[in-house]
Design an enzyme around this catalytic site. Structure first.
Site, PDB file in Angstrom:
ATOM      1  N   GLU A 182       3.623  -7.260  -6.010  1.00 43.48           N
ATOM      2  CA  GLU A 182       3.010  -6.630  -4.832  1.00 43.48           C
ATOM      3  C   GLU A 182       3.699  -5.326  -4.466  1.00 43.48           C
ATOM      4  O   GLU A 182       3.281  -4.604  -3.565  1.00 43.48           O
ATOM      5  CB  GLU A 182       3.045  -7.580  -3.633  1.00 43.48           C
ATOM      6  CG  GLU A 182       2.014  -8.694  -3.697  1.00 43.48           C
ATOM      7  CD  GLU A 182       0.589  -8.163  -3.847  1.00 43.48           C
ATOM      8  OE1 GLU A 182       0.236  -7.192  -3.168  1.00 43.48           O
ATOM      9  OE2 GLU A 182      -0.155  -8.730  -4.660  1.00 43.48           O
ATOM     10  N   ARG A 238       7.709  18.268 -20.744  1.00 48.88           N
ATOM     11  CA  ARG A 238       7.052  19.319 -21.532  1.00 48.88           C
ATOM     12  C   ARG A 238       7.160  20.696 -20.874  1.00 48.88           C
ATOM     13  O   ARG A 238       6.918  21.706 -21.505  1.00 48.88           O
ATOM     14  CB  ARG A 238       5.589  18.961 -21.827  1.00 48.88           C
ATOM     15  CG  ARG A 238       4.688  18.911 -20.631  1.00 48.88           C
ATOM     16  CD  ARG A 238       3.367  18.268 -20.982  1.00 48.88           C
ATOM     17  NE  ARG A 238       2.686  18.944 -22.073  1.00 48.88           N
ATOM     18  CZ  ARG A 238       2.030  20.093 -21.971  1.00 48.88           C
ATOM     19  NH1 ARG A 238       1.967  20.693 -20.796  1.00 48.88           N
ATOM     20  NH2 ARG A 238       1.436  20.632 -23.001  1.00 48.88           N
ATOM     21  N   PRO A 261       1.275   3.596  -5.678  1.00 49.68           N
ATOM     22  CA  PRO A 261      -0.082   4.123  -5.460  1.00 49.68           C
ATOM     23  C   PRO A 261      -0.244   4.731  -4.063  1.00 49.68           C
ATOM     24  O   PRO A 261      -1.264   5.342  -3.767  1.00 49.68           O
ATOM     25  CB  PRO A 261      -0.973   2.882  -5.640  1.00 49.68           C
ATOM     26  CG  PRO A 261      -0.076   1.718  -5.397  1.00 49.68           C
ATOM     27  CD  PRO A 261       1.305   2.143  -5.788  1.00 49.68           C
ATOM     28  N   ASP A 266      -1.861  26.210 -19.782  1.00 48.22           N
ATOM     29  CA  ASP A 266      -2.513  24.909 -19.614  1.00 48.22           C
ATOM     30  C   ASP A 266      -3.378  24.847 -18.361  1.00 48.22           C
ATOM     31  O   ASP A 266      -3.133  25.567 -17.397  1.00 48.22           O
ATOM     32  CB  ASP A 266      -1.457  23.801 -19.478  1.00 48.22           C
ATOM     33  CG  ASP A 266      -0.943  23.336 -20.822  1.00 48.22           C
ATOM     34  OD1 ASP A 266      -1.600  23.604 -21.838  1.00 48.22           O
ATOM     35  OD2 ASP A 266       0.122  22.703 -20.831  1.00 48.22           O
TER      36      ASP A 266
HETATM   37  N1  SAM Z   1       0.365  -3.930  -3.569  1.00 46.35           N
HETATM   38  C1  SAM Z   1       0.599  -2.550  -3.871  1.00 46.35           C
HETATM   39  C2  SAM Z   1      -0.334  -1.694  -3.037  1.00 46.35           C
HETATM   40  O1  SAM Z   1      -1.438  -2.134  -2.749  1.00 46.35           O
HETATM   41  O2  SAM Z   1       0.026  -0.553  -2.687  1.00 46.35           O
HETATM   42  C3  SAM Z   1       0.346  -2.277  -5.339  1.00 46.35           C
HETATM   43  C4  SAM Z   1       1.416  -2.835  -6.215  1.00 46.35           C
HETATM   44  S1  SAM Z   1       1.164  -2.494  -7.917  1.00 46.35           S
HETATM   45  C5  SAM Z   1       0.292  -3.912  -8.461  1.00 46.35           C
HETATM   46  C6  SAM Z   1       2.755  -2.739  -8.617  1.00 46.35           C
HETATM   47  C7  SAM Z   1       3.547  -1.467  -8.848  1.00 46.35           C
HETATM   48  O3  SAM Z   1       2.862  -0.643  -9.766  1.00 46.35           O
HETATM   49  C8  SAM Z   1       3.799  -0.589  -7.662  1.00 46.35           C
HETATM   50  O4  SAM Z   1       4.892  -1.041  -6.901  1.00 46.35           O
HETATM   51  C9  SAM Z   1       4.062   0.744  -8.284  1.00 46.35           C
HETATM   52  O5  SAM Z   1       5.418   0.884  -8.706  1.00 46.35           O
HETATM   53  C10 SAM Z   1       3.182   0.712  -9.527  1.00 46.35           C
HETATM   54  N2  SAM Z   1       1.915   1.444  -9.366  1.00 46.35           N
HETATM   55  C11 SAM Z   1       0.678   0.905  -9.255  1.00 46.35           C
HETATM   56  N3  SAM Z   1      -0.260   1.844  -9.152  1.00 46.35           N
HETATM   57  C12 SAM Z   1       0.378   3.030  -9.213  1.00 46.35           C
HETATM   58  C13 SAM Z   1      -0.052   4.384  -9.147  1.00 46.35           C
HETATM   59  N4  SAM Z   1      -1.328   4.715  -8.999  1.00 46.35           N
HETATM   60  N5  SAM Z   1       0.887   5.349  -9.253  1.00 46.35           N
HETATM   61  C14 SAM Z   1       2.191   5.050  -9.370  1.00 46.35           C
HETATM   62  N6  SAM Z   1       2.663   3.774  -9.438  1.00 46.35           N
HETATM   63  C15 SAM Z   1       1.772   2.784  -9.353  1.00 46.35           C
END
Ligand code: SAM
Length: 246
Positions: free
Chosen positions: A114, A152, A87, A167
């Site tokens: 995490e 795609r 994220p 698109d």
């Molecule tokens: N503690 C992290 C933070 O606050 O940045 C979030 C961890 S999340 C619960 C677990 C995993 O989900 C991340 O390591 C990532 O690989 C994936 N993930 C969560 N949200 C995402 C997003 N918006 N885009 C891409 N991957 C995401």
């Protein structure tokens, strides 16, 4: 194209990659998608892939050793992009998907808990991609989104080759409305121009609708959209008319 995905839940990918466009792209040999279970690369007795965080706090952190081992084993000497779903990464756009569609190979690492040990991010990963400003439980769904958006775009992946180019976001605009048969449904008629058979008029109407829809829903996109001088003048007139006292 070859895509390698690293996850502790590789079974999540089975059904999505067995359907529709991704399935067809795989069957046509346009993309080879391999999923790898990070757990298979953990060497301790319990095949642990996570551990408690240094410094305390809640949640677990994915250990670096199995992720490094998995990626290095599968990658071999190929210096392909290694992308962490996060994220905190740059937010996926059509332009990024297009850029990735030009790669011969890339790898996707799915975090859980995490997240991953910072040394993975610093020393193994070449890019980080987010699918939006919200937090998922894991990177798997995000990896599926990335794969779908990229696959795609591969030439030959879509039944109707032209459709990806029209698109939303491909041209910098949102796409206009679509209609299909019947020409009238519950008294609601399809715009006359679409059944006129006049291709130039249809194209002009579609362009106009795309601009209008973008103006209504995502006016921010119009700042960089490739509009002609005439189109920009028309947009300005629409904006002026909206601001004029009624
Ligand atoms: N503690 C992290 C933070 O606050 O940045 C979030 C961890 S999340 C619960 C677990 C995993 O989900 C991340 O390591 C990532 O690989 C994936 N993930 C969560 N949200 C995402 C997003 N918006 N885009 C891409 N991957 C995401």
């Amino acid at each position: 194209m070859r895509i390698d995905i690293f996850s502790i839940f590789p079974e999540m990918f089975v059904s999505p990659f067995e359907a529709s466009i991704i399935r067809r792209a795989r069957e046509r040999g346009l993309v080879d998608i391999q999923t790898h279970n990070i757990r298979d690369y953990a060497t301790d007795k319990h095949q642990m892939t996570d551990d408690t965080p240094y410094g305390g706090g809640g949640g677990m952190v994915m250990k670096p050793e199995p992720i490094f081992a998995a990626v290095e084993t599968v990658r071999g000497d190929d210096p392909c992009p290694v992308i962490l779903l996060s994220p905190q990464g740059r937010v996926l756009t059509q332009a990024i998907a297009q850029e990735m569609a030009g790669q011969e190979r890339f790898m996707l690492i799915c975090g859980r808990y995490e997240g991953v040990d910072e040394r993975v991010r610093e020393r193994l990963v070449t890019d980080e991609i987010s699918i939006g400003d919200y937090v998922l439980s894991g990177g798997e769904l995000a990896a599926m989104v990335v794969v779908d958006a990229v696959v795609r775009l591969l030439p030959g992946a879509l039944g109707y080759e032209h459709s990806a180019a029209q698109d939303s976001h491909a041209t910098g605009l949102l796409e206009g409305p679509h209609y299909t048969r019947p020409p009238e449904f519950r008294g609601w008629a399809v715009p006359e121009v679409l059944i006129s058979g006049h291709h130039a008029r249809v194209d002009a109407w579609r362009r106009e609708q795309a601009i209008l829809r973008t103006l209504q829903r995502r006016p921010d996109l119009l700042e960089t959209a490739p509009l002609t001088d005439k189109e920009r003048k028309w947009v300005q007139e629409l904006l002026d008319a909206e601001q004029a006292p009624k």
